[in-house]
Write a protein that holds these residues in place. Structure first.
Motif, mmCIF file in Angstrom:
data_model
loop_
_atom_site.group_PDB
_atom_site.id
_atom_site.type_symbol
_atom_site.label_atom_id
_atom_site.label_comp_id
_atom_site.label_asym_id
_atom_site.label_seq_id
_atom_site.Cartn_x
_atom_site.Cartn_y
_atom_site.Cartn_z
ATOM 1 N N GLN A 49 30.703 -27.140 17.252
ATOM 2 C CA GLN A 49 29.273 -26.837 17.244
ATOM 3 C C GLN A 49 28.746 -26.579 18.650
ATOM 4 O OE1 GLN A 49 26.975 -26.581 14.445
ATOM 5 N NE2 GLN A 49 26.002 -25.537 16.156
ATOM 6 N N GLU A 50 29.181 -27.353 19.611
ATOM 7 C CA GLU A 50 28.721 -27.174 20.996
ATOM 8 C C GLU A 50 29.076 -25.776 21.509
ATOM 9 O OE1 GLU A 50 29.633 -29.078 25.370
ATOM 10 O OE2 GLU A 50 29.745 -30.395 23.633
ATOM 11 N N SER A 51 30.260 -25.288 21.173
ATOM 12 C CA SER A 51 30.676 -23.949 21.592
ATOM 13 C C SER A 51 29.879 -22.870 20.870
ATOM 14 C CB SER A 51 32.175 -23.746 21.349
ATOM 15 O OG SER A 51 32.932 -24.627 22.153
ATOM 16 N N LEU A 52 29.606 -23.076 19.578
ATOM 17 C CA LEU A 52 28.763 -22.124 18.842
ATOM 18 C C LEU A 52 27.406 -21.984 19.530
ATOM 19 C CD1 LEU A 52 29.403 -23.134 15.113
ATOM 20 C CD2 LEU A 52 30.117 -21.004 16.217
ATOM 21 N N ASP A 53 26.834 -23.119 19.902
ATOM 22 C CA ASP A 53 25.534 -23.111 20.564
ATOM 23 C C ASP A 53 25.619 -22.444 21.935
ATOM 24 O OD1 ASP A 53 24.553 -24.496 18.355
ATOM 25 O OD2 ASP A 53 24.623 -26.453 19.366
ATOM 26 N N HIS A 54 26.631 -22.804 22.700
ATOM 27 C CA HIS A 54 26.789 -22.271 24.060
ATOM 28 C C HIS A 54 26.931 -20.754 24.071
ATOM 29 C CE1 HIS A 54 27.960 -22.180 28.284
ATOM 30 N NE2 HIS A 54 28.942 -21.381 27.928
ATOM 31 N N PHE A 55 27.683 -20.204 23.125
ATOM 32 C CA PHE A 55 27.936 -18.766 23.085
ATOM 33 C C PHE A 55 26.966 -18.024 22.164
ATOM 34 C CE2 PHE A 55 31.829 -20.277 24.961
ATOM 35 C CZ PHE A 55 32.092 -19.309 25.920
ATOM 36 N N GLY A 56 26.000 -18.737 21.605
ATOM 37 C CA GLY A 56 24.968 -18.091 20.801
ATOM 38 C C GLY A 56 25.460 -17.495 19.501
ATOM 39 N N VAL A 57 26.458 -18.122 18.905
ATOM 40 C CA VAL A 57 26.959 -17.665 17.606
ATOM 41 C C VAL A 57 26.164 -18.429 16.548
ATOM 42 C CG1 VAL A 57 28.965 -17.414 16.102
ATOM 43 C CG2 VAL A 57 29.241 -17.247 18.579
ATOM 44 N N GLY A 58 25.045 -17.843 16.150
ATOM 45 C CA GLY A 58 24.140 -18.536 15.234
ATOM 46 C C GLY A 58 24.660 -18.619 13.815
ATOM 47 N N GLU A 59 25.088 -17.508 13.267
ATOM 48 C CA GLU A 59 25.592 -17.454 11.901
ATOM 49 C C GLU A 59 26.999 -16.874 11.927
ATOM 50 O OE1 GLU A 59 24.223 -18.545 9.032
ATOM 51 O OE2 GLU A 59 22.604 -19.369 10.243
ATOM 52 N N PRO A 60 28.016 -17.731 11.874
ATOM 53 C CA PRO A 60 29.386 -17.217 11.855
ATOM 54 C C PRO A 60 29.639 -16.325 10.639
ATOM 55 C CG PRO A 60 29.367 -19.568 12.272
ATOM 56 C CD PRO A 60 27.974 -19.176 11.872
ATOM 57 N N ASP A 61 30.716 -15.580 10.682
ATOM 58 C CA ASP A 61 31.110 -14.673 9.605
ATOM 59 C C ASP A 61 30.968 -15.400 8.265
ATOM 60 O OD1 ASP A 61 32.533 -13.132 7.703
ATOM 61 O OD2 ASP A 61 33.776 -12.278 9.275
ATOM 62 N N PRO A 62 30.142 -14.860 7.364
ATOM 63 C CA PRO A 62 29.880 -15.559 6.099
ATOM 64 C C PRO A 62 31.081 -15.604 5.160
ATOM 65 C CG PRO A 62 28.829 -13.417 6.103
ATOM 66 C CD PRO A 62 29.390 -13.625 7.478
ATOM 67 N N GLY A 63 32.107 -14.815 5.413
ATOM 68 C CA GLY A 63 33.272 -14.800 4.545
ATOM 69 C C GLY A 63 34.268 -15.914 4.827
ATOM 70 N N LEU A 64 33.983 -16.747 5.820
ATOM 71 C CA LEU A 64 34.914 -17.800 6.205
ATOM 72 C C LEU A 64 34.384 -19.172 5.809
ATOM 73 C CD1 LEU A 64 35.744 -16.586 9.811
ATOM 74 C CD2 LEU A 64 37.154 -16.303 7.769
ATOM 75 N N GLU A 65 35.296 -20.015 5.361
ATOM 76 C CA GLU A 65 34.940 -21.401 5.059
ATOM 77 C C GLU A 65 35.237 -22.221 6.303
ATOM 78 O OE1 GLU A 65 36.580 -22.960 1.401
ATOM 79 O OE2 GLU A 65 36.609 -20.940 0.550
ATOM 80 N N LEU A 66 34.196 -22.617 7.009
ATOM 81 C CA LEU A 66 34.352 -23.319 8.278
ATOM 82 C C LEU A 66 33.918 -24.779 8.155
ATOM 83 C CD1 LEU A 66 32.744 -20.624 10.589
ATOM 84 C CD2 LEU A 66 35.177 -20.991 10.182
ATOM 85 N N VAL A 67 34.603 -25.618 8.910
ATOM 86 C CA VAL A 67 34.208 -27.014 9.048
ATOM 87 C C VAL A 67 33.680 -27.156 10.470
ATOM 88 C CG1 VAL A 67 34.965 -29.412 9.003
ATOM 89 C CG2 VAL A 67 36.016 -27.743 7.445
ATOM 90 N N VAL A 68 32.381 -27.377 10.595
ATOM 91 C CA VAL A 68 31.750 -27.474 11.906
ATOM 92 C C VAL A 68 31.848 -28.910 12.401
ATOM 93 C CG1 VAL A 68 29.627 -27.093 13.201
ATOM 94 C CG2 VAL A 68 30.199 -25.591 11.288
ATOM 95 N N LEU A 69 32.293 -29.069 13.652
ATOM 96 C CA LEU A 69 32.543 -30.395 14.221
ATOM 97 C C LEU A 69 31.672 -30.675 15.434
ATOM 98 C CD1 LEU A 69 36.417 -30.191 14.341
ATOM 99 C CD2 LEU A 69 35.072 -31.435 12.670
ATOM 100 N N ASP A 70 31.311 -31.931 15.589
ATOM 101 C CA ASP A 70 30.633 -32.365 16.806
ATOM 102 C C ASP A 70 31.640 -32.875 17.831
ATOM 103 O OD1 ASP A 70 28.035 -31.785 15.943
ATOM 104 O OD2 ASP A 70 27.947 -33.659 14.827
ATOM 105 N N SER A 71 32.758 -33.434 17.373
ATOM 106 C CA SER A 71 33.738 -34.022 18.284
ATOM 107 C C SER A 71 35.133 -33.456 18.039
ATOM 108 C CB SER A 71 33.773 -35.537 18.123
ATOM 109 O OG SER A 71 34.808 -36.076 18.908
#
Length: 118
Positions: free
Chosen positions: A82-104
């Protein structure tokens, strides 16, 4: 004998070099041979997950088609920091992927016997 669990880490941008694609191939190969394997996208690697990429501008093929095959190969999960998503401004990842977003990430890495980075 202990079961091995592999976490393959993509931490580089999707275009400009081949490190990320090589890690993806390694992850797919491990999963295809029924090894426990997962992917983690962190740092600049989260840019692999951007929707609407235009790789033709750098004369390469889109990585999104490769990623869409991840679950077909048998990868356990696709994790993203999640920290990297925020840092690089990736607000909405590719909707076709099942992602598990992590804090740690450190908690995640501790669950795997092998962490593979290039």
């Amino acid at each position: 004998m202990t079961d091995r669990r592999f976490l393959f880490v993509i931490d580089t941008a999707p275009y400009g070099h081949w490190k990320g694609r090589e890690i993806l191939d390694m992850a797919f190969s491990a999963a295809a041979f029924e090894q426990s394997a997962a992917l983690l996208f962190t740092h600049a690697g989260v840019n692999w997950l951007r929707s609407g990429q235009l790789p033709e501008a750098v004369q390469q093929k889109s990585v999104s088609k490769n990623l869409s095959a991840a679950l077909l190969f048998g990868l356990e999960a696709i994790y993203v920091c999640q920290e990297s998503l925020d840092h690089f401004g990736v607000g909405e990842p590719d909707p076709g992927l099942e992602l598990v977003v992590l804090d740690s990430i450190s908690d995640l890495e501790a669950r795997f016997t092998d962490v593979v980075r290039l």
